[in-house]
Design an enzyme around this catalytic site. Structure first.
Site, PDB file in Angstrom:
ATOM      1  N   GLU A  40      16.206  17.002 -18.406  1.00  0.00           N
ATOM      2  CA  GLU A  40      15.361  15.886 -17.978  1.00  0.00           C
ATOM      3  C   GLU A  40      16.137  14.587 -18.138  1.00  0.00           C
ATOM      4  OE1 GLU A  40      11.535  13.321 -19.536  1.00  0.00           O
ATOM      5  OE2 GLU A  40      11.610  15.446 -20.073  1.00  0.00           O
ATOM      6  N   ARG A  44      15.750   5.433 -17.202  1.00  0.00           N
ATOM      7  CA  ARG A  44      15.810   4.285 -18.103  1.00  0.00           C
ATOM      8  C   ARG A  44      17.087   3.469 -17.943  1.00  0.00           C
ATOM      9  NH1 ARG A  44      13.826   7.183 -23.765  1.00  0.00           N
ATOM     10  NH2 ARG A  44      11.968   8.213 -22.908  1.00  0.00           N
ATOM     11  N   THR A  68      10.286   9.967 -17.037  1.00  0.00           N
ATOM     12  CA  THR A  68       9.828   8.576 -17.000  1.00  0.00           C
ATOM     13  C   THR A  68       9.440   8.137 -15.593  1.00  0.00           C
ATOM     14  OG1 THR A  68      11.624   8.263 -18.611  1.00  0.00           O
ATOM     15  CG2 THR A  68      10.199   6.400 -18.223  1.00  0.00           C
ATOM     16  N   LYS A 128       2.742  17.482 -20.348  1.00  0.00           N
ATOM     17  CA  LYS A 128       3.547  16.933 -21.423  1.00  0.00           C
ATOM     18  C   LYS A 128       2.617  16.202 -22.389  1.00  0.00           C
ATOM     19  CE  LYS A 128       7.018  13.248 -22.019  1.00  0.00           C
ATOM     20  NZ  LYS A 128       7.979  12.381 -21.308  1.00  0.00           N
TER      21      LYS A 128
END
Length: 208
Positions: A40, A44, A68, A128
């Site tokens: 993953e 960012r 994200t 998640k």
């Protein structure tokens, strides 16, 4: 490949922050060599999408996804980069519509029982739990499991190699997410063999 199939490929999904593009492929290769195939890469950093594209093209054994994802434009960019799956910390109606339309295997973030109910109504049975420790950790997962027997989680946030087996022991935990497999210092210094060793240890984690 469905999200359940992806989660079943190993006990840990590394949460990766790529700051320099040249690190992406050797990092992915080091993790795959250690038995960790599902990666993953979080959105960012400015090079995240290029990193995902490079890994997808040069590390065929890796199943690279995007973390994200918080906006529709994030999802579209991830699809364009060749992501095999997506992960979000939460969910909005607009993002949900885009996810369902895209067909991308997806792990939506949840933190509360209402979150779980909304995701399940939308057709998701894998989620998640984020941030896992702040959301109640093992106690929260046990409580959710007593109510939502058909839902499985990938708890992420504050989990490390010592606590991961406790999470993996829960029947409603499919795998865990963690950043300890790719420490920034090791990545910056190119210590790939050490990262492979961390991946090997993580790939062998089992419930205790």
């Amino acid at each position: 490949m469905k999200i359940d199939d992806i989660l079943a490929l190993g006990p840990v999904i590394p949460v990766i922050v790529v700051k320099r593009l040249e690190h992406a492929v050797p990092l992915a290769r080091a993790l795959v060599e250690g038995g960790i195939r599902v990666l993953e890469v979080t959105l960012r950093t400015p090079v995240a999408l290029d990193a995902i594209r490079a890994i997808g093209e040069q590390v065929p054994d890796a199943v690279v996804g995007v973390g994200t994802i918080t906006r529709v434009q994030d999802l579209n960019a991830s699809l364009a980069a060749g992501a095999k799956f997506g992960v979000s910390p939460g969910l909005t109606p607009a993002l949900l519509d885009a996810i369902l339309a895209s067909g991308l295997p997806f792990l939506p973030g949840s933190m509360t029982p209402s979150d779980v109910m909304l995701r399940r109504d939308a057709g998701f049975t894998a989620m998640k739990l984020f941030p896992a420790q702040q959301a109640g950790g093992i106690g929260m997962l046990k409580a959710l499991g007593s109510v939502f027997a058909d839902v499985r989680f990938c708890p992420t946030g504050g989990i490390d190699v010592t606590t991961a087996p406790q999470f993996l022991a829960l029947p409603n935990v499919a795998c865990v997410g963690g950043s300890w497999l790719a420490p920034q210092e090791m990545v910056e210094q190119g210590r790939w063999s050490e990262i492979t060793a961390l991946a090997k240890a993580a790939s062998q984690l089992a419930a205790k």
